[in-house]
Write a protein that holds these residues in place. Structure first.
Motif, PDB file in Angstrom:
ATOM      1  N   ARG A   1       7.404  19.283 -17.870  1.00  0.00           N
ATOM      2  CA  ARG A   1       6.463  19.790 -19.323  1.00  0.00           C
ATOM      3  C   ARG A   1       5.801  18.754 -19.588  1.00  0.00           C
ATOM      4  NH1 ARG A   1       9.400  19.396 -23.512  1.00  0.00           N
ATOM      5  NH2 ARG A   1       8.154  19.911 -25.538  1.00  0.00           N
ATOM      6  N   VAL A   2       6.223  17.469 -20.018  1.00  0.00           N
ATOM      7  CA  VAL A   2       5.511  16.509 -20.644  1.00  0.00           C
ATOM      8  C   VAL A   2       4.290  16.252 -19.583  1.00  0.00           C
ATOM      9  CG1 VAL A   2       5.740  14.006 -21.232  1.00  0.00           C
ATOM     10  CG2 VAL A   2       7.583  15.470 -21.833  1.00  0.00           C
ATOM     11  N   THR A   3       4.388  16.194 -18.450  1.00  0.00           N
ATOM     12  CA  THR A   3       3.180  15.810 -17.528  1.00  0.00           C
ATOM     13  C   THR A   3       2.278  16.935 -17.966  1.00  0.00           C
ATOM     14  OG1 THR A   3       4.628  15.086 -15.703  1.00  0.00           O
ATOM     15  CG2 THR A   3       2.466  15.693 -15.089  1.00  0.00           C
TER      16      THR A   3
ATOM     17  N   ILE B   1       0.705  16.211 -21.279  1.00  0.00           N
ATOM     18  CA  ILE B   1      -0.070  14.876 -21.177  1.00  0.00           C
ATOM     19  C   ILE B   1      -1.891  15.446 -20.494  1.00  0.00           C
ATOM     20  CG2 ILE B   1      -0.556  12.552 -20.154  1.00  0.00           C
ATOM     21  CD1 ILE B   1       2.254  12.083 -20.674  1.00  0.00           C
ATOM     22  N   LEU B   2      -1.594  16.091 -19.347  1.00  0.00           N
ATOM     23  CA  LEU B   2      -2.645  16.739 -18.576  1.00  0.00           C
ATOM     24  C   LEU B   2      -3.481  17.286 -19.396  1.00  0.00           C
ATOM     25  CD1 LEU B   2      -1.543  17.525 -15.012  1.00  0.00           C
ATOM     26  CD2 LEU B   2      -2.911  15.417 -15.838  1.00  0.00           C
ATOM     27  N   VAL B   3      -3.005  18.203 -20.274  1.00  0.00           N
ATOM     28  CA  VAL B   3      -3.639  18.938 -21.302  1.00  0.00           C
ATOM     29  C   VAL B   3      -4.522  18.017 -22.173  1.00  0.00           C
ATOM     30  CG1 VAL B   3      -3.749  20.658 -23.280  1.00  0.00           C
ATOM     31  CG2 VAL B   3      -2.377  21.130 -21.344  1.00  0.00           C
TER      32      VAL B   3
ATOM     33  N   PHE C   1      -7.609  24.531 -17.940  1.00  0.00           N
ATOM     34  CA  PHE C   1      -6.812  25.185 -17.001  1.00  0.00           C
ATOM     35  C   PHE C   1      -6.953  24.688 -15.509  1.00  0.00           C
ATOM     36  CE2 PHE C   1      -7.210  28.774 -13.803  1.00  0.00           C
ATOM     37  CZ  PHE C   1      -6.057  29.191 -13.914  1.00  0.00           C
ATOM     38  N   PHE C   2      -8.162  24.187 -15.173  1.00  0.00           N
ATOM     39  CA  PHE C   2      -8.554  23.817 -13.771  1.00  0.00           C
ATOM     40  C   PHE C   2      -7.388  22.325 -13.514  1.00  0.00           C
ATOM     41  CE2 PHE C   2     -11.452  26.913 -13.235  1.00  0.00           C
ATOM     42  CZ  PHE C   2     -11.070  27.350 -11.928  1.00  0.00           C
ATOM     43  N   SER C   3      -7.560  21.516 -14.732  1.00  0.00           N
ATOM     44  CA  SER C   3      -6.943  20.114 -14.396  1.00  0.00           C
ATOM     45  C   SER C   3      -5.587  20.254 -14.274  1.00  0.00           C
ATOM     46  CB  SER C   3      -7.453  19.160 -15.468  1.00  0.00           C
ATOM     47  OG  SER C   3      -7.234  19.743 -16.784  1.00  0.00           O
ATOM     48  N   CYS C   4      -4.844  21.126 -15.022  1.00  0.00           N
ATOM     49  CA  CYS C   4      -3.423  21.355 -14.875  1.00  0.00           C
ATOM     50  C   CYS C   4      -3.359  21.792 -13.409  1.00  0.00           C
ATOM     51  CB  CYS C   4      -2.858  22.367 -15.777  1.00  0.00           C
ATOM     52  SG  CYS C   4      -2.784  21.520 -17.605  1.00  0.00           S
TER      53      CYS C   4
ATOM     54  N   PHE D   1      -1.179  16.412 -30.765  1.00  0.00           N
ATOM     55  CA  PHE D   1      -0.301  16.998 -29.889  1.00  0.00           C
ATOM     56  C   PHE D   1       0.251  15.659 -29.057  1.00  0.00           C
ATOM     57  CE2 PHE D   1      -0.517  19.518 -25.650  1.00  0.00           C
ATOM     58  CZ  PHE D   1       0.275  20.652 -26.198  1.00  0.00           C
ATOM     59  N   ALA D   2      -0.454  14.635 -28.873  1.00  0.00           N
ATOM     60  CA  ALA D   2      -0.055  13.364 -28.037  1.00  0.00           C
ATOM     61  C   ALA D   2       1.035  12.800 -29.003  1.00  0.00           C
ATOM     62  CB  ALA D   2      -1.142  12.608 -27.625  1.00  0.00           C
ATOM     63  N   TRP D   3       0.600  12.896 -30.358  1.00  0.00           N
ATOM     64  CA  TRP D   3       1.764  12.029 -31.121  1.00  0.00           C
ATOM     65  C   TRP D   3       3.040  12.884 -31.178  1.00  0.00           C
ATOM     66  CZ3 TRP D   3       3.452  14.114 -36.057  1.00  0.00           C
ATOM     67  CH2 TRP D   3       4.199  13.139 -36.636  1.00  0.00           C
ATOM     68  N   ARG D   4       2.942  14.197 -31.087  1.00  0.00           N
ATOM     69  CA  ARG D   4       4.364  15.109 -30.947  1.00  0.00           C
ATOM     70  C   ARG D   4       5.194  14.591 -29.777  1.00  0.00           C
ATOM     71  NH1 ARG D   4       4.094  19.964 -32.932  1.00  0.00           N
ATOM     72  NH2 ARG D   4       6.505  20.327 -31.789  1.00  0.00           N
ATOM     73  N   ILE D   5       4.673  14.171 -28.607  1.00  0.00           N
ATOM     74  CA  ILE D   5       5.328  13.956 -27.433  1.00  0.00           C
ATOM     75  C   ILE D   5       5.419  12.420 -27.284  1.00  0.00           C
ATOM     76  CG2 ILE D   5       4.815  15.800 -25.812  1.00  0.00           C
ATOM     77  CD1 ILE D   5       2.532  14.319 -24.637  1.00  0.00           C
TER      78      ILE D   5
END
Ligand SMILES: Nc1ncnc2c1ncn2[C@@H]1O[C@H](COP(=O)(O)OP(=O)(O)OP(=O)(O)O)[C@@H](O)[C@H]1O
Ligand SMILES: [Mg+2]
Lengths: 323, 252
Positions: free
Chosen positions: A226-228, A231-233, A120-123, A199-203
């Motif tokens: 959205r992609v950013t 990736i942050l997640v 949450f906080f990093s996003c 998740f990373a593989w999906r994008i």
């Protein structure tokens, strides 16, 4: 054969060799100098090996992805204060809930909660940096330093006013090292790393495009915001895992990511990511093995890594400045 | 057709694109001219959704750029920006391949491969295809970026100063190429140019911007006139008729 194809072949060959080396290092690590009771030593070393592999993977992948969203080759999540943020979250939880409550909660649940807060906080804090508003690398580094110092000083402040008993619990969690990995966390770490990787593989198709910069990515139809965020997640999860297992490691990611770009000579993520992961695994496991067996040092690996990585960071900054 | 209604962009207190309403017809070459800082690049960035609009509306063939899916727009509209820098170390071919991303999403087909070779050939880049971008001259690099945009193969193509760094031969070749793309392939080309003579010789439609607004627009005959140009650029021009084209001198 077209040169681009032969370049891909060369990259694959390079990856295969590196992977073999990595497996060899792991086998050495497990078996070297084992005397007597195998059934005791193998699980013990296995847990340690697994922790190191997880940490290596998390740090390498999070750094490469971070450099992709932030579009430069000098920053890493830890330089931008991500692991300081995680340490702050841990401190705040112990501070508000009290050590007794924290120790009573299942460590795995606790870890998941910390990780969710971290996402949450990093996003919240970092997404605006990559939305096109901040263009200069210097501003980025400055923001990272300020965030890092802010998080660390705030943690430091809380640790001073906290109840001494609570502090001991906290200290245990904050000053983890390669030799004091909490085995309880290995399972859930593995799970989280697996989830983040999926998740990373999906994008992954859009990752290469993201590394061309915000404008080019938008021009090519990638939903940059959205992609950013996604990736942050992923980065937040991976940083949580590595920080929870061994504490903050500042310059290691930078080192392996740069090595990967240099040695693989192929900007595609499907080559760079595995290369960075393998370099990270080889240097962590190999480094630990050499220090333990050859020099009989037990705690020095973190220091050695930070020293080499820090030197490297300075070299990168100077080279970038000279250009 | 690109329709722009009341497009406005501010940076802080400064308005850099000020309520521009403009219709760019489908087909042909439209050139945008105007002094430094007039807002030409900003307008192109707004049209291509690289910058968010502060107010107003822009639609490409009826597709609102704010609400339409980004990847659908990427198959319809592409842009070459004024300055292109890359952190990733790519070869010319790597770069041009990215032009196919909106269509192939990273899995290149044989048809994509043909488009890539075609684009490389169009820009005379075959011999340089496997060189890294940072090993090229400024003009060669500019051509590589143009090849990428052409490879995207969209109906609408925006170029921000595509002649940057090109020598005379390559500048003429580039303009002829764009003309061919407009006439033979039916593409709509929008170019920002500082060389008024190229604008005069190749455009179907010229838009002159100054201070964030459209000052004049019309055919080359309407715009390439001493009084109009002087009003836009605030310097004196001589206009000569030469082989049926209007050629401008402004050097002394
Ligand atoms: N990121 C920004 N922040 C603040 N002002 C900006 C920014 N980008 C552009 N501007 C200002 O907006 C105005 C228009 O800029 P723009 O790049 O659109 O001009 P231009 O017509 O393309 O000029 P040139 O011919 O020099 O390329 C300029 O005055 C510029 O200083
Ligand atoms: Mg401009």
């Amino acid at each position: 054969m077209p040169p681009s194809l032969s370049r891909n072949r060369a990259s694959i060959r390079f990856l295969v060799i590196t992977a073999t080396l990595c497996v060899a290092v792991c086998i050495f690590f497990m078996t070297i100098g084992v005397k007597g009771n195998w059934s005791f030593i193998l699980p013990f070393r296995g847990a340690k090996l697994l922790a190191m592999l997880l940490v290596a993977y998390s740090i390498a992948v999070s750094t490469v992805l971070f450099q992709t969203v932030s579009n430069n080759r000098i920053l890493s999540p830890s330089i931008m204060g991500f692991d300081a943020l995680y340490a702050l979250i841990q401190t705040c939880l112990v501070f508000t809930l009290g050590a007794q409550a924290v120790t009573a909660i299942d460590p795995r649940l606790m870890f998941a909660v910390e990780c969710a807060i971290m996402i949450f906080f990093s996003c919240l804090l970092y997404r605006w940096l990559f939305s096109g508003a901040v263009r200069s690398l210097h501003t980025l580094i400055l923001v990272g330093l300020i965030f890092g110092i802010l998080f660390r000083s705030f943690s430091g402040f809380l640790q001073r006013v906290i109840d001494p008993n609570d502090f001991i619990v906290l200290q245990d969690r904050l000053f983890a090292s390669f030799n004091s990995v909490d085995p309880n966390l290995l399972g859930i770490s593995l799970l989280m790393v697996g989830g983040a990787s999926f998740f990373a593989w999906r994008i992954s198709p859009s990752l290469d495009v993201m590394s061309l910069g915000r404008e080019t990515a938008i021009n090519l139809g990638v939903d940059h915001r959205r992609v950013t965020t996604m990736i942050l997640v992923v980065i937040a999860i991976l940083v949580s895992v590595s920080t929870a297992l061994v504490g903050p490691v500042t310059f290691f990611g930078l080192l392996v990511a740069s090595l990967a770009y240099q040695l693989i000579a192929n900007a595609k993520h499907r080559f760079v990511l595995p290369a960075a992961v393998l370099f990270a695994m080889i240097s962590l496991v190999g480094g630990q093995m050499i220090l333990e067996r050859l020099f009989a040092f037990d705690t020095a690996l973190g220091i050695v890594i930070e020293f080499v990585g820090g030197l490297f960071f300075i070299v990168l900054l100077i080279r970038k400045g000279a250009r | 057709m690109i329709s722009i209604e009341n497009a406005t962009k501010r940076y802080g207190e400064t308005i850099v694109v000020n309520g521009v309403s403009l219709t760019l017809p489908a087909g042909g070459i439209t050139t945008i001219i105007g002094p430094n800082g007039a807002g030409k690049s900003t307008l192109l960035s707004l049209i291509s959704r690289l910058l968010p609009l502060d107010s107003g509306m822009i639609a490409i063939d009826g597709l609102d750029i704010v609400s339409a899916p980004s990847d659908a727009l990427a198959r319809r509209l592409s842009i070459l920006r004024q300055d292109n820098t890359m952190t990733a170390r790519l070869t010319v071919r790597d770069l041009v391949e990215f032009g196919r991303y909106p269509h192939s999403k990273g899995r290149l087909t044989a048809a994509d491969g043909r488009k890539i070779e075609e684009a490389l050939a169009y820009l005379d880049l075959q011999t340089l295809a496997d060189r890294f971008l940072d090993e090229l001259s400024g003009g060669q690099r500019q051509r590589a970026f143009v090849a990428m945009v052409l490879c995207q193969d969209t109906d609408y193509v925006l170029f921000d100063e595509p002649l940057n760094n090109l020598d005379m031969k390559h500048a003429v070749t580039m303009m002829k190429l764009l003309q061919k793309a407009a006439t033979e392939l039916g593409k709509t080309i929008v170019i920002v140019l500082h060389d008024i003579n190229f604008a005069s010789c190749y455009s179907d439609h010229i838009v002159a911007m100054s201070n964030g607004t459209v000052a004049f627009q019309g055919t080359p005959d309407d715009i390439v006139r001493p009084d109009v140009l002087q009003a836009v650029y605030d310097t004196t021009f001589d206009v000569h008729e030469l082989h049926g084209n209007r050629i401008v001198t402004y050097f002394v």
